[in-house]
Scaffold this motif. Sequence first.
Motif, PDB file in Angstrom:
ATOM      1  N   MET A  58       0.824  -1.203   0.000  1.00 11.91           N
ATOM      2  CA  MET A  58       0.000   0.000   0.000  1.00 11.91           C
ATOM      3  C   MET A  58       0.863   1.260   0.000  1.00 11.91           C
ATOM      4  O   MET A  58       0.480   2.285  -0.575  1.00 11.91           O
ATOM      5  CB  MET A  58      -0.932  -0.005   1.213  1.00 11.91           C
ATOM      6  N   VAL A  67      -5.525   1.804  -6.145  1.00  9.01           N
ATOM      7  CA  VAL A  67      -5.867   1.606  -4.737  1.00  9.01           C
ATOM      8  C   VAL A  67      -7.368   1.382  -4.588  1.00  9.01           C
ATOM      9  O   VAL A  67      -7.813   0.518  -3.821  1.00  9.01           O
ATOM     10  CB  VAL A  67      -5.415   2.821  -3.899  1.00  9.01           C
ATOM     11  N   HIS A  86      -6.981  -0.247   5.303  1.00 12.78           N
ATOM     12  CA  HIS A  86      -7.966   0.136   4.283  1.00 12.78           C
ATOM     13  C   HIS A  86      -7.835   1.627   3.974  1.00 12.78           C
ATOM     14  O   HIS A  86      -7.771   2.458   4.887  1.00 12.78           O
ATOM     15  CB  HIS A  86      -9.386  -0.175   4.765  1.00 12.78           C
ATOM     16  N   PRO A  87      -7.785   1.986   2.684  1.00  9.46           N
ATOM     17  CA  PRO A  87      -7.530   3.391   2.325  1.00  9.46           C
ATOM     18  C   PRO A  87      -8.719   4.322   2.545  1.00  9.46           C
ATOM     19  O   PRO A  87      -8.559   5.541   2.522  1.00  9.46           O
ATOM     20  CB  PRO A  87      -7.184   3.308   0.833  1.00  9.46           C
ATOM     21  N   HIS A  88      -9.916   3.779   2.742  1.00 13.06           N
ATOM     22  CA  HIS A  88     -11.103   4.621   2.865  1.00 13.06           C
ATOM     23  C   HIS A  88     -11.589   4.678   4.310  1.00 13.06           C
ATOM     24  O   HIS A  88     -11.525   3.683   5.037  1.00 13.06           O
ATOM     25  CB  HIS A  88     -12.219   4.086   1.963  1.00 13.06           C
TER      26      HIS A  88
END
Length: 303
Positions: A58, A67, A86-88
């Motif tokens: 990541m 992503v 988690h990117p969100h």
Amino acid sequence: MADRPEEIQGDAHWRTAGDRIQTLLEATSAGGSAARERAEQLVREVVELYGAGLSRIMAILDDPALVDRLAADDLVASLLLVHGLHPHDVRRRVADALDRVRPYLGSHGGDVHLLEVSGDTVRLRFAGSCTSCPSSAVTLELAVEDAIRAAAPEITSIEVVSAEADAAGVIPAESLLAKIHANGAGAAHWCQVPEFAELAAGEVGGFVVGGVPVLACRVGDQLYAYRDHCPACDGSLAGAVLHRGTATKDPVLRCPRCRSHFDVVHAGLGLDDAERNLQPIPLLVRDGVLSLAVPTEPMDTPA
């Protein structure tokens, strides 16, 4: 496009991996506490190793579109959540989860709006016929709640804000679902039904899923599932076919016995008698696998 069989089997396999790992850990207890501790340490080492690898992946990625693609994959997203990668944020994940179940809500002529995410609580408002549809509470539990729990496991409370007067206030999901459970209509478990995806456009098929007779049909790219029971003649719908409706452009299902007609696109509405409707069963893609919410208790025969 439907998932290939090997993809469906792979998703189903990994979805149950946690249960298999837990079973293996419990089996090590037969070798004594020392064996159990070594097995648990081994699992922790493997989890931390892959977590470190995912973290570097990541960090290396600098393409937001890529992503987002990773985050949209159910298996990858679940691993990212486990490792806090988690990117969100939680609101984005809840909003995306609701987007995934909107086609099902739309089949009931309704929608759901995300009002607020505060701490570990989500507040929603249903719109359209979902607010009065007899299966709306089941939809909440089996579709909306399931999607939110999977996308945001840190959410522990879901509240539904009444679409009526503000004086009605907030209806806790648990209170609404308790009424449905009392009628034996809400308890259900998800069964994987990848075979439903093999139905061709305009085709109707009969299945038995978890001991429950089910009628599934495809209208365009959308699949719908109903209990195999005609509320007009109290018989099976086996042999039913889709016809073009006269009062609506949407296909209608005609009972082969009593010739009653039902709108399969809009929650199985009875077109000859609005009081006699088919019983819809939630059908959703969960972790890449087409799944049906099969009632764990017998479904009542409609009056």
